[in-house]
Each structure stands twice: as structure tokens, then as C-alpha cells.
Design a protein around this motif. Structure first.
Motif, PDB file in Angstrom:
ATOM      1  N   ASN B  38       0.953  -1.243  -0.075  1.00 29.77           N
ATOM      2  CA  ASN B  38       0.057  -0.096  -0.118  1.00 29.77           C
ATOM      3  C   ASN B  38       0.828   1.275   0.075  1.00 29.77           C
ATOM      4  N   SER B  40      -0.466   4.405  -0.618  1.00 28.99           N
ATOM      5  CA  SER B  40      -1.492   5.222  -0.966  1.00 28.99           C
ATOM      6  C   SER B  40      -0.952   6.564  -0.169  1.00 28.99           C
ATOM      7  N   LYS B  43       1.370   8.759  -2.436  1.00 34.83           N
ATOM      8  CA  LYS B  43       0.897   8.945  -3.768  1.00 34.83           C
ATOM      9  C   LYS B  43       1.492  10.141  -4.551  1.00 34.83           C
ATOM     10  N   TYR B  92      -3.774   1.928  -9.695  1.00 33.12           N
ATOM     11  CA  TYR B  92      -2.981   2.909  -9.671  1.00 33.12           C
ATOM     12  C   TYR B  92      -3.362   4.405  -9.341  1.00 33.12           C
ATOM     13  N   ASP B  94      -4.598   4.811  -6.013  1.00 30.25           N
ATOM     14  CA  ASP B  94      -3.985   4.947  -4.766  1.00 30.25           C
ATOM     15  C   ASP B  94      -2.604   4.037  -4.458  1.00 30.25           C
ATOM     16  N   ILE B  96      -2.083   0.768  -4.519  1.00 33.83           N
ATOM     17  CA  ILE B  96      -2.258  -0.644  -3.714  1.00 33.83           C
ATOM     18  C   ILE B  96      -2.221  -1.745  -4.744  1.00 33.83           C
TER      19      ILE B  96
END
Lengths: 622, 221
Positions: B38, B40, B43, B92, B94, B96
Motif C-alpha cells: 500500500n 497510498s 502517492k 494505480y 492509490d 495499492i
């Protein structure tokens, strides 16, 4: 000892040296050895420079260890630049040149002690000299030519194209067949993935095998021989030109000679016209459209860039003058004949650590370029060019140029306003206590975002407004607010972009504060009177960077650890960069880039500290 | 990067990454591995990096290249003996990435990953992939964090230790019968007694790559 061009660069850095008072020397010397084919020269006035930077200080810097390693090998260990036998009463001139067939690089300098010099240049072999009084020394790549107390270290390399041309000519004239296996399978670029390792595969060896008769050269042996012969031939030509015929850049180009008379620590010379002339990238024009190429040459005739480097009290100034011929000059002067748009100054906050203004008249530039370029293109008897000319003329007739150039007039400004926290969303994984069952939760997060603003002068605010309205209908991400438009997630898929259409300016920014609270400008928080005056008086462009503020506010989190470290290392240095320009005439434009700082240290030491900081970062983290 | 282009991003933003490896082990030694990355929280940084052509002289892969490489890995792993139902979810927006696969034995799982990584990276002599990170004898599970993950964290240079502390690594082991004991003092047992979770931050994991190692003993059948 391995003298390379890298060494030449280090050598220039090394010239920032010595405290002794040096006698002023009026006679010009080492620059009279510069080949006339040099198109770029950086000349250091040692006499002036050495009064400002201490060589004793210099040799103690860490980066000097690399200079000394390059200059002095094991047999001369313990020596420093001071022991190199250089005559610091003469200029050091670093040059690069290009002809249609060769590239020349090197530097010229004065010699005070030949014995000491050859303790440094100790792997140069004496070569036979055809000219009385001229001493010639050589290594595999470089040649050192000394006459009286002047020297030139030069590397001459034939271009690959020229070597291939001559080699092919001899190869085929001898009745040989094509030396390459052209249709061997080689991996295509898109088949090569970054992490794949290339392996040598002897089965794919495309090099020709040695011939049965050892007296006959294969293609690559012939090519090597051709390279050496071409190199020697060109060296002979350059030697004769300089030492026999007395032809050199200094005497050949009065603009360069005049530049060296300035009382500056360094001088810069770039002949753009000859650069264009020798540019391999223009081969298409040269061969397919020779008339147009000739016209282009005429357009660029006289385009030379000259510069002076001054080390002043707490300030380094780089003053550049761009000279051009009447045709190019007429376009530039029309382009830069623009009234400064004072509206932009309201949108630059006094707290902005870096900003620029750019002031041009795009419509006048277009009209003048059309007037100059179209006849050149129209004369060309080429179907493609003729079609392009027709298209251009039709567009010129049909398009409402006033509407186009009123919408985008060409003038603009930009600011960096530091870093602000923006709200973004992030997903976090959570697990329940009973079974550790997994769930995703969306939460708010903060991210650092550099705040930039870019604005354009416009006289047709209705046109961008019309575009934005239609975009708003197409996407819910584009929303109209009272005084601005907002496009959600437009920047890095995370932050909104705000568009302010003030009627006179179209401003793009990711600064919510500007969009919501300063749509009419920053008022009393805008640039001060003095800064506004400087910017508005500064020709077609002005730029200002407060290095301390910019580095302090720059978000190192968005950089790689290495780059973040470089930024951190520079944070201790105070200073301001300022770029100003003069008004452009048909003959020239001048620019001035000033780096000023506060503090008691000398300008030279301040610069060397900067160089050394960067050197340490790069060497400690290779 | 040696293994997956995804690790390119991983290596740059290890400070704000959340990784979860979730192993479900049946009594017969078969099971499911779920692996989630993850990014996010990073990002903005990931997007800014992906907007570049190159970084520190190395080309920055595009989203298409990253996706192609991930899917190539999935295809290779799906073809390995004892591995099935290989799935990947790529987000694509966030950033994850969720990977899962079924396996017939932990040996097949490790061999499958090792062979797939070797094939995809053309690195036949990779030592970190050689190491086994799971062993199961029917009653006891011994697990470590795969060396190809810890190596990435170990290589990460950062002058700001605080931001590395924001990264999280979660390791979960689930079973069909209750857990009797486990060794890792950072571990917690689920209320239903059937799963053990160990969590730490990436800073501590960088300092000690064996921090999440665990030996879990199940109650007798």
C-alpha cells in the motif's frame, strides 16, 4: 599521468587560486595559440583572478585531491598545482572546436618553469618538430606544443563519420566486400528490459576475423590506421596554421579579442553561427535543401554569445551579450518590444523566494518572423516545403491573429511560494481482533506540495473562460467558484489546480490561498517598490532566487535521499541569484546573472566552499 | 531493480509504505498467500517520480511497464508446480497492489516464487531468493520475512529516521486449528486463537531484519 579533458575541467577549477600579488602583464600571450576553429572558449584571467583567491587555501580543499591525482601520478606524489610550472601571469584558455571532419579540445596556458611542468606532464614523449622553436610532445591521445613561454595542450579526434567515410572508400577500392553482417539478429530496444543482464555470446561476434595474410589489414585494423593518420594530418594542419601562418582565434575574430580586453576574471565566447554551420544534426538541410540551409546560415550570421565573469565584493556577476545579424536581430527586437505588464507584479508575494517575469510581444515576433522566413521558404524548390508554405500562408490569412495573440500575448510570470501542506486521502489496512479479518479504511493525510504559480497576460479573457465552461460541462472535476475555477486532482493525481481569470491575466496555481483570498492580487503583501521597479526595468526577462529561502522551503521529502542530502548541504549558504536583461536591439541583447551573498568571507572562498560541498556529497555517496 | 519494477517505487518510498503478508495454512500444508503493498500515503511522491524520465541516471518505468512486469510475474508463477489461482489487483490511483495465490505446500510456494523471480530477473544466481523463509512440519510453522523484501528495506538510505518509522510491515499467519504457542514477543493472537499477527515499522525492520521471525506451534490435531 593521464591528462584527459576531465582533467582540463578540473584544471580550470584549479585555476581559482593564489594570494600573491602578480604583476600586471599587458601582453596577450597564451590566447594566441587558440585554434581559429575553436567555437567555444572559456578564458581565465589569472592575473585578476589570482589576486582574489588564495592558492594556499585552494590546495587544501578536498576536491583538489582529485585534481592532483589527475595531474600528478605516483612518481610526482606530494606535488600540488603550485609546483606545476604554470605561468600565472598568462591567461588559461579552455576551448572546444569542431570542423566538418574533426573535433578539437584542450587548453592554452603560460609556462614559467619547463622542468617543473614536465615533472607533471611526465608521460609525454618528445616528437620531432618541423618548426624551429616549437617543441612538440605527445601521448596516445594528447599533444603538448610549447613555443617560448606559451603552451597548448590539444586533443584532436576525427569524427566517426569522417573515419567511416575514408575507411570505406579505401576498403571498397581494394576490392573488398561488405565487412558487416547486417542482417544478424540483434535485440530490439523494446525487447531489452532494464534488469536483464547482457551476456557475451561468442556466437554473435560480428567482428571480421583476421585475414590469412598478416600484411593485409582487416576492416577494423584499417579503420584504426585511418583514424591515426587523419588525427596526425589534422594536427599538422593546426600546427602549421598556428605556428607557421600565425592564424589563431584571437587574431581571426576581433569580437573575441575585444572580449579579452575586459577587466574580468573570466571571459566566455560561443560562436553560434559556426556551431550551426558544423552541426551534424542539420545534414538533411545541408544535403537535401542546400538553398534553405544557406539562407539559414545567413539568418544566423553574426550570432555570437560573449560573456564576462566578475568576482566582486560579495558578488559573482556573469554578464552575457548575445550578438546577432540584422535578420535574426529584427525578429528578436520585435519580439522583445513589449510593454511590461505591471499587473503581474500584484500576484508576486514579497515572501516569494523565487520568481520570474518574461515580457514579449508574440504577435510582433510572429509578424516579423513571417516576413523574414517566408521568402526564404518560398524560394525553396521542394514539394514538401512548398506545401508547408502554402499551409502557412492560408493559416495566416484565415486565422484571426488578433484573437489568437490577444489571448496569448506571450508575457508571463512564475513564482515559487514555498511548500504547503495539502490534504490528500490515503488507505490504511485494519484488522479486527476476532480473526484479524482485513479491511481498508480511507483516511485523510497531509502531504507537502511545492506551491507554484504561473500567469499569462491576456486581452481576451472570454476565450479561456469559454474553454473552461465547456470543460466544466464535460467533467465534474472542473468546477466554477465565485472568483476562480478548480480542477480536482489535477496535480500529481492528488492536489487541485486553481485557475484565476482576472480579465487581464490567466493564472494557474496550486495555491488555494491565492485563489480564495487574493484574486485581486496580494496588495500590501506583494513585491516591494524597489523589487517592482527592478523587475519592470529589466528588459524582456527578470528572475530572482533567494537561495537560502528556496532551499529552506524546498520539500526534501519529494527528492531522493541523495538529492535531499545535496540540498541540505547547500542550506548553510546564503545568497541570491538575479537575472536581468537589457532591452533588445537589432544588434544585441545583454543579460546579467548575479550571485550575491552576505558574510565576511571572500567571494572566491565562498564559491570554492560551494564547489567543495558538492564534491564531498558526490564522493562520499558515489 | 532486480525483481519487480514495483520494487523501484518501493525502494524510493519505503518511508510511507504499508506491507501486509497474510499466510493461510491448512492442516495438510496447502494454503493461500496474500501479499499487499500500500503506497497510498506516498502517492504524491510516487506520482512525482513517475512523471520523471529518469532518476539518478536510471530510467523511471511507466505504469504500463510496471503493470506488464507484474503480470509477467503472475503468468510465470501460475505456471509453477503446486501453484494455482494467482491473482493480482493493481490500483494505480492509490497505488495499492494485492497479490494472492494458492499453493499445495510451502515448499512449492517458495520454489515457485524463487523460480519465477529468477526467470523474470534473469538472475539465476540470486542468493536472497535461494533462502527459504517458511517451514511447516504439520504442527509448527517457522517463518521469516523473505530476504528479497528485507533487502529492499535494508538498502533504503534515509537521513530522516522519523519518516521511516511511518512505514508498517504486518505479517499474519492463519490456521485451521488453534495456536498453542508462538515465540515472537511482538506477536498477538486473534480472539478466535486461530491467527497470529506480528507488526513493526520499517525503521525497526531495517535495523533488525529478523524482527518479525516467528515460530508458531499449533495445538495437536
Amino acid at each position: 599521468m593521464n591528462i584527459s579533458i576531465k582533467c582540463a575541467f578540473l584544471f580550470v577549477v584549479a585555476q581559482l587560486a593564489a594570494t600573491n600579488s602578480w604583476a600586471q602583464l599587458k601582453a596577450i600571450q597564451s590566447e594566441q595559440l587558440l585554434p581559429k576553429d575553436a567555437v567555444t572558449v572559456f578564458s581565465i584571467n589569472n592575473i585578476s583572478l589570482l589576486q582574489k583567491i588564495s592558492m594556499d587555501d585552494l590546495v587544501n580543499y578536498e576536491f583538489m585531491s582529485e585534481v592532483h591525482q589527475e595531474l600528478f601520478d605516483g612518481s610526482t606524489s606530494g606535488k600540488t598545482l603550485k609546483d606545476a610550472g604554470l605561468d600565472f601571469n598568462q591567461r588559461l584558455n579552455l576551448f572546444y572546436g569542431k570542423t566538418f571532419t574533426h573535433e578539437l579540445t584542450g587548453f592554452t596556458f603560460g609556462v614559467s618553469d619547463k622542468v617543473a611542468l614536465f615533472e607533471v606532464f611526465d608521460d609525454f614523449q618528445v616528437l620531432q618538430s618541423p618548426i624551429p622553436g616549437l617543441e612538440i610532445y605527445g601521448t596516445f591521445f594528447n599533444n603538448l606544443l610549447i613555443k617560448d613561454n606559451k603552451a597548448i595542450l590539444i586533443r584532436i579526434e576525427p569524427t566517426m563519420d569522417h573515419i567511416d567515410e575514408v575507411t570505406d572508400s579505401i576498403w571498397y577500392a581494394r576490392g573488398n566486400e561488405m565487412p558487416f553482417e547486417f542482417f544478424d539478429e540483434t535485440p530490439q530496444e523494446d525487447q531489452i528490459l532494464n534488469e536483464q543482464t547482457f551476456e557475451d555470446n561468442s556466437n554473435n561476434n560480428v567482428f571480421p576475423e583476421a585475414t590469412e595474410n598478416p600484411a593485409i589489414k582487416n576492416y577494423y585494423e584499417l579503420r584504426d590506421s585511418v583514424q591515426v593518420v587523419l588525427q596526425q594530418k589534422e594536427l599538422t594542419r593546426v600546427i602549421n596554421e598556428i605556428f607557421l601562418n600565425g592564424i589563431n582565434l584571437h587574431d581571426h575574430d576581433p569580437r573575441f579579442a575585444a572580449q579579452l580586453t575586459h577587466n574580468a576574471e573570466g571571459a566566455f565566447y560561443l560562436d553560434n553561427a559556426r556551431n550551426l554551420d558544423k552541426s551534424q544534426g542539420l545534414w538533411y538541410f545541408q544535403t537535401v535543401l542546400p538553398t534553405l540551409y544557406k539562407d539559414l546560415q545567413e539568418l544566423y550570421a553574426g550570432n555570437v554569445i560573449l560573456g564576462d565573469l566578475f568576482l566582486r565584493d560579495n558578488q559573482v556577476d556573469f554578464e552575457v551579450e548575445a550578438l546577432y545579424g540584422p535578420a535574426l536581430g529584427s525578429i528578436y527586437s520585435q519580439m522583445n518590444d513589449a510593454k511590461f505588464d505591471k499587473n503581474v507584479l500584484k500576484y508576486i508575494p514579497a515572501s516569494s523566494p523565487a520568481y520570474f517575469t518574461y515580457n514579449i510581444n508574440l504577435q510582433q515576433a510572429y509578424e516579423q518572423a513571417y516576413k523574414v522566413m517566408l521568402p526564404l521558404l518560398s524560394d525553396e524548390k521542394n514539394a514538401q516545403i512548398a506545401m508547408n508554405v502554402l499551409t502557412l500562408e492560408l493559416l495566416n490569412e484565415f486565422i484571426d491573429k488578433d484573437a489568437l495573440f490577444d489571448t496569448y500575448k506571450g508575457s508571463m510570470f512564475g513564482t515559487f511560494n514555498g511548500v504547503k501542506k495539502i490534504k490528500t486521502k490515503k488507505i490504511v489496512f485494519t484488522y479486527d481482533e476476532e480473526t484479524f479479518a482485513y479491511q481498508e479504511q480511507e483516511t485523510e493525510a497531509d502531504a507537502d506540495m511545492p506551491v507554484f504559480t504561473l500567469g499569462f497576460s491576456t486581452a481576451r479573457a472570454d476565450i479561456p473562460e469559454m474553454v473552461l465552461k465547456h470543460m466544466g460541462r464535460l467533467s465534474s472535476r472542473v468546477q466554477r467558484f465565485e472568483n476562480y475555477w478548480r480542477i480536482d486532482n489535477a496535480i500529481l493525481d492528488a492536489a487541485p489546480l486553481y485557475i484565476l481569470n482576472t480579465g487581464k491575466l490567466l493564472i494557474f496555481t496550486n495555491d488555494e490561498d491565492l485563489a480564495r483570498h487574493h484574486t485581486a492580487g496580494y496588495g500590501a503583501e506583494a513585491l516591494g517598490k524597489k523589487q517592482r521597479k527592478t523587475a519592470s526595468k529589466s528588459g524582456f526577462m527578470y528572475g530572482s532566487v533567494d537561495i537560502t529561502e528556496t532551499l529552506d522551503r524546498f520539500p526534501t521529502e519529494v527528492l531522493t535521499p541523495r538529492n535531499a542530502e545535496i540540498i541540505s548541504s547547500l542550506k548553510g549558504k546564503s545568497g541570491r541569484l538575479e537575472l536581468t536583461s537589457s532591452e533588445t536591439t537589432e544588434a544585441h541583447t545583454t543579460f546579467k546573472l548575479s550571485y550575491s551573498y552576505t558574510g565576511a568571507e571572500s567571494t572566491g572562498k565562498h564559491l570554492l566552499d560551494l564547489v567543495n560541498s558538492l564534491y564531498l556529497i558526490y564522493t562520499l555517496n558515489p | 531493480m532486480k525483481y519487480l519494477l514495483l520494487f523501484f517505487l518501493f525502494g524510493l518510498v519505503a518511508s510511507c509504505i504499508e506491507i501486509s503478508d497474510d499466510l493461510t495454512l491448512n492442516n495438510d500444508g496447502s494454503g493461500t498467500l496474500r501479499y499487499k503493498i500500500n503506497l497510498s500515503a506516498s502517492k504524491v511522491k510516487v506520482n512525482s517520480i513517475l512523471a520523471l524520465d529518469s532518476l539518478d541516471g536510471k530510467p523511471v518505468p511507466s505504469k504500463t511497464q510496471i503493470s506488464a512486469k507484474i503480470n509477467e510475474f503472475v503468468r510465470l508463477l501460475d505456471a509453477q508446480v503446486g501453484i494455482s489461482n494467482v491473482l493480482i489487483e493493481e490500483n494505480y490511483t492509490d497505488y495499492i497492489f494485492k497479490f494472492s495465490c494458492d499453493f499445495t505446500s510451502v515448499r512449492n510456494l517458495q520454489d515457485g516464487i524463487k523460480l519465477s523471480l529468477a526467470q523474470i530477473s534473469n538472475d539465476k544466481y540470486n542468493t536472497s531468493a535461494e533462502q527459504f523463509w517458511l517451514s511447516w512440519d504439520g504442527n509448527t510453522l517457522v517463518r521469516t520475512i523473505p530476504a528479497y523484501v528485507t533487502q529492499q528495506i535494508k538498502n533504503y538510505k534515509l537521513e530522516n529516521e522519523e519518516s521511516l518509522k511511518e512505514g508498517i510491515y504486518t505479517s499474519i499467519a492463519r490456521f485451521e486449528r488453534p495456536v498453542a504457542t508462538f515465540e515472537n514477543k511482538l506477536g498477538t493472537l486473534s480472539k478466535n486463537q486461530m491467527a497470529v499477527m506480528v507488526r513493526t515499522n520499517t525503521f525497526d525492520l531495517k535495523s533488525n531484519q529478523h524482527l518479525l521471525d516467528n515460530t508458531i506451534v499449533l495445538t495437536p490435531r
